[in-house]
Design a protein around this motif. Structure first.
Motif, PDB file in Angstrom:
ATOM      1  N   ALA A 284       0.698  -1.765   0.038  1.00  0.00           N
ATOM      2  CA  ALA A 284       0.292  -0.172   0.370  1.00  0.00           C
ATOM      3  C   ALA A 284       0.961   1.430   0.112  1.00  0.00           C
ATOM      4  O   ALA A 284       1.894   1.411   0.880  1.00  0.00           O
ATOM      5  CB  ALA A 284      -1.029   0.051   1.435  1.00  0.00           C
ATOM      6  N   LEU A 285       0.649   2.177  -0.673  1.00  0.00           N
ATOM      7  CA  LEU A 285       1.033   3.051  -0.479  1.00  0.00           C
ATOM      8  C   LEU A 285       0.886   4.954   0.374  1.00  0.00           C
ATOM      9  O   LEU A 285      -0.756   4.604   0.513  1.00  0.00           O
ATOM     10  CB  LEU A 285       0.956   4.338  -2.185  1.00  0.00           C
ATOM     11  CG  LEU A 285       1.940   2.915  -3.118  1.00  0.00           C
ATOM     12  CD1 LEU A 285       0.413   2.044  -4.115  1.00  0.00           C
ATOM     13  CD2 LEU A 285       2.379   4.631  -4.071  1.00  0.00           C
ATOM     14  N   HIS A 286       1.265   5.035   1.406  1.00  0.00           N
ATOM     15  CA  HIS A 286       1.304   5.964   2.220  1.00  0.00           C
ATOM     16  C   HIS A 286       1.844   7.699   1.662  1.00  0.00           C
ATOM     17  O   HIS A 286       2.567   8.245   1.338  1.00  0.00           O
ATOM     18  CB  HIS A 286       1.118   6.161   3.634  1.00  0.00           C
ATOM     19  CG  HIS A 286       1.085   4.671   3.010  1.00  0.00           C
ATOM     20  ND1 HIS A 286      -0.470   4.365   4.005  1.00  0.00           N
ATOM     21  CD2 HIS A 286       1.731   3.716   3.617  1.00  0.00           C
ATOM     22  CE1 HIS A 286      -0.422   3.237   4.306  1.00  0.00           C
ATOM     23  NE2 HIS A 286       0.345   3.007   4.238  1.00  0.00           N
ATOM     24  N   ASN A 287       0.883   8.465   1.848  1.00  0.00           N
ATOM     25  CA  ASN A 287       1.356  10.427   1.979  1.00  0.00           C
ATOM     26  C   ASN A 287       1.920  10.307   0.603  1.00  0.00           C
ATOM     27  O   ASN A 287       3.146  10.685   0.104  1.00  0.00           O
ATOM     28  CB  ASN A 287       2.445  10.144   2.569  1.00  0.00           C
ATOM     29  CG  ASN A 287       1.782  10.439   4.622  1.00  0.00           C
ATOM     30  OD1 ASN A 287       0.237  10.210   4.305  1.00  0.00           O
ATOM     31  ND2 ASN A 287       2.547   9.134   5.195  1.00  0.00           N
ATOM     32  N   VAL A 288       1.150   9.951  -0.318  1.00  0.00           N
ATOM     33  CA  VAL A 288       2.729  10.816  -1.834  1.00  0.00           C
ATOM     34  C   VAL A 288       2.184  12.199  -2.508  1.00  0.00           C
ATOM     35  O   VAL A 288       3.011  12.416  -3.547  1.00  0.00           O
ATOM     36  CB  VAL A 288       1.704   9.580  -2.861  1.00  0.00           C
ATOM     37  CG1 VAL A 288       1.771   8.168  -2.721  1.00  0.00           C
ATOM     38  CG2 VAL A 288       0.080  10.273  -3.720  1.00  0.00           C
ATOM     39  N   GLU A 289       1.524  12.617  -1.381  1.00  0.00           N
ATOM     40  CA  GLU A 289       1.283  14.144  -1.991  1.00  0.00           C
ATOM     41  C   GLU A 289       2.204  14.768  -1.370  1.00  0.00           C
ATOM     42  O   GLU A 289       2.707  15.674  -1.115  1.00  0.00           O
ATOM     43  CB  GLU A 289       0.025  14.699  -1.578  1.00  0.00           C
ATOM     44  CG  GLU A 289      -0.830  14.161  -3.124  1.00  0.00           C
ATOM     45  CD  GLU A 289      -2.353  14.720  -2.916  1.00  0.00           C
ATOM     46  OE1 GLU A 289      -2.563  15.578  -1.635  1.00  0.00           O
ATOM     47  OE2 GLU A 289      -2.966  14.295  -3.670  1.00  0.00           O
ATOM     48  N   SER A 290       2.988  14.082  -0.137  1.00  0.00           N
ATOM     49  CA  SER A 290       3.770  15.039   0.145  1.00  0.00           C
ATOM     50  C   SER A 290       5.085  14.405   0.006  1.00  0.00           C
ATOM     51  O   SER A 290       5.646  13.737  -0.909  1.00  0.00           O
ATOM     52  CB  SER A 290       3.719  14.089   2.102  1.00  0.00           C
ATOM     53  OG  SER A 290       4.389  12.959   2.106  1.00  0.00           O
ATOM     54  N   ASP A 291       6.570  14.984   0.704  1.00  0.00           N
ATOM     55  CA  ASP A 291       7.309  14.895   0.763  1.00  0.00           C
ATOM     56  C   ASP A 291       8.340  12.982   1.393  1.00  0.00           C
ATOM     57  O   ASP A 291       9.933  13.339   1.287  1.00  0.00           O
ATOM     58  CB  ASP A 291       8.196  16.059   0.831  1.00  0.00           C
ATOM     59  CG  ASP A 291       7.902  17.232  -0.454  1.00  0.00           C
ATOM     60  OD1 ASP A 291       8.153  17.371  -0.697  1.00  0.00           O
ATOM     61  OD2 ASP A 291       8.823  18.416   0.292  1.00  0.00           O
ATOM     62  N   ALA A 292       7.056  13.499   2.186  1.00  0.00           N
ATOM     63  CA  ALA A 292       8.018  11.814   2.915  1.00  0.00           C
ATOM     64  C   ALA A 292       6.485  11.229   2.525  1.00  0.00           C
ATOM     65  O   ALA A 292       6.699  10.293   3.908  1.00  0.00           O
ATOM     66  CB  ALA A 292       8.167  12.589   4.410  1.00  0.00           C
ATOM     67  N   PRO A 293       6.615  10.073   1.809  1.00  0.00           N
ATOM     68  CA  PRO A 293       5.590   9.103   1.096  1.00  0.00           C
ATOM     69  C   PRO A 293       6.478   7.736   2.162  1.00  0.00           C
ATOM     70  O   PRO A 293       7.403   7.748   2.857  1.00  0.00           O
ATOM     71  CB  PRO A 293       6.195   9.221   0.179  1.00  0.00           C
ATOM     72  CG  PRO A 293       6.989   9.086  -1.072  1.00  0.00           C
ATOM     73  CD  PRO A 293       7.335  10.398   0.206  1.00  0.00           C
ATOM     74  N   SER A 294       5.706   6.622   2.010  1.00  0.00           N
ATOM     75  CA  SER A 294       6.097   5.027   2.042  1.00  0.00           C
ATOM     76  C   SER A 294       5.077   4.189   1.647  1.00  0.00           C
ATOM     77  O   SER A 294       4.419   4.590   1.061  1.00  0.00           O
ATOM     78  CB  SER A 294       6.063   5.130   3.914  1.00  0.00           C
ATOM     79  OG  SER A 294       4.647   5.447   4.174  1.00  0.00           O
TER      80      SER A 294
ATOM     81  N   ARG B 137      -0.472   3.370  -9.584  1.00  0.00           N
ATOM     82  CA  ARG B 137      -1.999   4.372 -10.272  1.00  0.00           C
ATOM     83  C   ARG B 137      -3.688   4.199  -9.905  1.00  0.00           C
ATOM     84  O   ARG B 137      -4.060   5.705 -10.376  1.00  0.00           O
ATOM     85  CB  ARG B 137      -2.181   3.396 -11.778  1.00  0.00           C
ATOM     86  CG  ARG B 137      -3.483   4.282 -12.622  1.00  0.00           C
ATOM     87  CD  ARG B 137      -3.729   4.055 -14.005  1.00  0.00           C
ATOM     88  NE  ARG B 137      -4.032   2.504 -14.092  1.00  0.00           N
ATOM     89  CZ  ARG B 137      -3.875   1.532 -13.889  1.00  0.00           C
ATOM     90  NH1 ARG B 137      -2.819   0.937 -14.147  1.00  0.00           N
ATOM     91  NH2 ARG B 137      -5.203   0.555 -13.878  1.00  0.00           N
ATOM     92  N   LYS B 138      -3.202   3.472  -8.700  1.00  0.00           N
ATOM     93  CA  LYS B 138      -5.007   3.295  -8.221  1.00  0.00           C
ATOM     94  C   LYS B 138      -5.083   4.332  -7.233  1.00  0.00           C
ATOM     95  O   LYS B 138      -5.830   5.049  -6.544  1.00  0.00           O
ATOM     96  CB  LYS B 138      -5.284   2.558  -7.802  1.00  0.00           C
ATOM     97  CG  LYS B 138      -6.632   1.736  -8.927  1.00  0.00           C
ATOM     98  CD  LYS B 138      -6.073   0.383  -8.416  1.00  0.00           C
ATOM     99  CE  LYS B 138      -6.677  -0.724  -9.529  1.00  0.00           C
ATOM    100  NZ  LYS B 138      -5.562  -1.914  -9.680  1.00  0.00           N
ATOM    101  N   ALA B 139      -3.556   5.354  -6.901  1.00  0.00           N
ATOM    102  CA  ALA B 139      -3.198   6.112  -5.362  1.00  0.00           C
ATOM    103  C   ALA B 139      -3.026   7.362  -6.036  1.00  0.00           C
ATOM    104  O   ALA B 139      -3.148   8.032  -5.569  1.00  0.00           O
ATOM    105  CB  ALA B 139      -1.793   5.941  -4.855  1.00  0.00           C
ATOM    106  N   ILE B 140      -3.124   7.627  -7.660  1.00  0.00           N
ATOM    107  CA  ILE B 140      -3.789   8.699  -7.890  1.00  0.00           C
ATOM    108  C   ILE B 140      -4.824   9.617  -7.326  1.00  0.00           C
ATOM    109  O   ILE B 140      -5.580   8.931  -8.635  1.00  0.00           O
ATOM    110  CB  ILE B 140      -3.148   9.098  -9.004  1.00  0.00           C
ATOM    111  CG1 ILE B 140      -1.297   9.044  -8.939  1.00  0.00           C
ATOM    112  CG2 ILE B 140      -3.076  10.217 -10.007  1.00  0.00           C
ATOM    113  CD1 ILE B 140      -0.243   8.616 -10.643  1.00  0.00           C
ATOM    114  N   PRO B 141      -5.398  10.244  -7.168  1.00  0.00           N
ATOM    115  CA  PRO B 141      -6.915  10.899  -7.350  1.00  0.00           C
ATOM    116  C   PRO B 141      -7.299  10.558  -8.301  1.00  0.00           C
ATOM    117  O   PRO B 141      -6.945  11.714  -9.345  1.00  0.00           O
ATOM    118  CB  PRO B 141      -6.891  12.145  -6.199  1.00  0.00           C
ATOM    119  CG  PRO B 141      -5.864  12.509  -6.048  1.00  0.00           C
ATOM    120  CD  PRO B 141      -4.781  11.666  -6.389  1.00  0.00           C
ATOM    121  N   GLU B 142      -9.139  10.657  -8.191  1.00  0.00           N
ATOM    122  CA  GLU B 142      -9.509  10.506  -9.649  1.00  0.00           C
ATOM    123  C   GLU B 142      -9.955  12.367 -10.193  1.00  0.00           C
ATOM    124  O   GLU B 142     -10.231  12.634 -11.488  1.00  0.00           O
ATOM    125  CB  GLU B 142     -11.173  10.563  -9.683  1.00  0.00           C
ATOM    126  CG  GLU B 142     -10.835   8.666 -10.107  1.00  0.00           C
ATOM    127  CD  GLU B 142     -12.543   7.770 -10.095  1.00  0.00           C
ATOM    128  OE1 GLU B 142     -13.169   9.300  -9.721  1.00  0.00           O
ATOM    129  OE2 GLU B 142     -12.637   7.476  -9.349  1.00  0.00           O
TER     130      GLU B 142
END
Ligand code: RFL
Ligand code: PHB
Length: 389
Positions: free
Chosen positions: A127-137, A165-170
């Protein structure tokens, strides 16, 4: 765990990217859902453009490819009695390389430990977390334990069905798709190829392709309806159908043998925009799919990775974020041109259930034009051999 770039997916895109970053001293970890054997068991691409062979050379991982791969100077388009040879070397000065995706992947996999590229196989629930930040995980489970990798960037190289791809908001994204009303049934067999070059054939029963992996291993495909079942295609029926569709000259040289792999792949054109959101990049099949007719999928994964590694090397080595900002636009410009070529060659060489006599005459007229025009052949050749980066 902490790293600079967390890569999801150990297909060609993820492994190539990991190696390119490690070669520049950038830390990267690859997380893969499947086992190494499973990844190597998937039979896919067979034709490499210069962009892909150049990358293997740049990484110093080209020895086996040059020893075992087969450079090709041309390929053939067949329609009934007509056989049009596209002389890609005469028309473009370049060649393509027949060397299986399985072998490219094996070479990248084998070299990973010595190059300090950690690949974590059999990672579940990525799972992807905080992709919009400078510290994703990213988080995953393995052997019953939960793990987390903190990074500066995430590279989503997890193919068409992966989570990236699903972690990018619609609200920021747009997908473009064409689903074709047929698939390709492929067979791999340890028999010599029927021809020294590939033959793409348009026949009333549907498309067929004669390809190869080596002088002793052949790869063939036929177009089948989407609801077709593998069980309905015992080897003998498939060989009979290939002989019909490829025509008498090729059929006379087909050597039959037991299948070592048989599978059906649906055909699809798909592009997802943008290919970056915040600290998440998409590369390869996670962002786009082409029908296999143009042999472009793996090669597009390679060109994405060239652009993405440039961007990340600029960011980490020169403190330059322009490449990061420009990645999506640069990659998509090349993606759309490969989409166009793959769609056009698919339309030209397949029988579409919804088409009638007019569309068939259009195919015949286009093939007639190609057969008699250097300009048309040059256009096909320069696309097949790969457009410049
Ligand atoms: P891949 O190879 O699908 O790798 C993605 C990896 O991500 C993993 N993954 C996950 N990992 C962790 N967590 C998750 N939740 C995950 N979900 C998925 C997957 O297990 C996998 O290991 O994508 P990549 O790296 O972008 O590479 C793309 C190419 O594989 C693909 O474009 C080509 O195979 C397409 N293709 C061809 N391309 C060519 O350039 N030339 C050809 O001649 C050619 N022929 C073909 C093809 C594809 C075919 N099929 C079956 C689709 C012929 C066929 C029949
Ligand atoms: C293959 O050998 O698997 C192959 C070759 C050419 C294509 C698609 C697949 O266009």
């Amino acid at each position: 765990m902490k790293t600079q770039v967390a890569i999801i997916g150990a297909g060609p895109a993820g492994l190539l990217l990991g190696h390119l970053l490690r070669a520049e001293g950038i830390d990267a970890v690859v997380v893969e859902r499947q086992s190494p054997d499973y990844v190597l068991g998937r039979i896919r691409a067979g034709v490499l453009e210069r962009v892909t062979t150049d990358l293997m050379e740049r990484l110093g991982l080209d020895a086996r490819m040059h020893a075992e791969g087969i450079p090709h100077d041309g390929f053939n388009l067949a329609d009934g009695e007509r056989l049009i040879r596209i002389d890609i070397t005469a028309l473009t000065g370049r060649q393509v390389m027949v060397y299986g995706q399985t072998e490219v992947t094996r070479d990248l996999m084998d070299a990973a430990p010595a190059r300090g590229l950690e690949v974590i196989y059999e990672a579940a629930d990525v799972a992807l977390h905080n992709v919009e930040s400078d510290a994703p995980s990213i988080s995953y489970t393995r052997g019953g334990a939960e793990h987390r990798i903190e990074a500066r960037f995430i590279a989503g190289c997890d193919g068409f069905h992966g989570p990236s791809r699903k972690a990018i908001p619609e609200r920021v994204a747009r997908a473009f798709e064409k689903v074709y009303p047929f698939g390709w049934l492929g067979i791999l067999a340890d028999v010599p190829p029927c021809n020294h070059e590939l033959i793409y054939a348009n026949h009333a029963n549907g498309f067929a392709l004669a390809s190869m992996r080596s002088e002793t291993r052949s790869r063939y495909y036929i177009q089948v309806p989407l609801d077709e079942k593998i069980e309905d295609w015992p080897d003998d029926r498939l060989w009979d159908e290939l002989a019909v569709r490829l025509g008498p000259d090729a059929a006379a040289h087909i050597t039959r043998g037991p299948s070592i792999e048989k599978s059906i792949a649906p055909l699809r054109s798909f592009v997802f925009e943008p290919m970056r959101h915040g600290s998440l990049f998409l590369a390869g099949d996670s962002a786009h799919i082409v029908p296999p007719t143009g042999a472009k999928g793996l090669n597009l994964a390679a060109s994405d990775v060239v652009y993405l590694s440039d961007a990340l090397i600029g960011y980490f080595r020169r403190n330059d974020a322009d490449g990061v900002a420009g990645y999506s636009g640069r990659a998509l410009a090349r993606v759309w041109k490969s989409e166009r070529f793959s769609w056009q060659l698919t339309s030209l060489m397949h029988r579409f259930p919804e088409n009638g006599p007019f569309e068939r005459r259009m195919q015949v007229a286009e093939l007639d034009y190609i057969a008699n025009s250097d300009a048309a052949q040059t256009s096909i050749a320069e696309n097949y051999v790969g457009l410049p980066l």
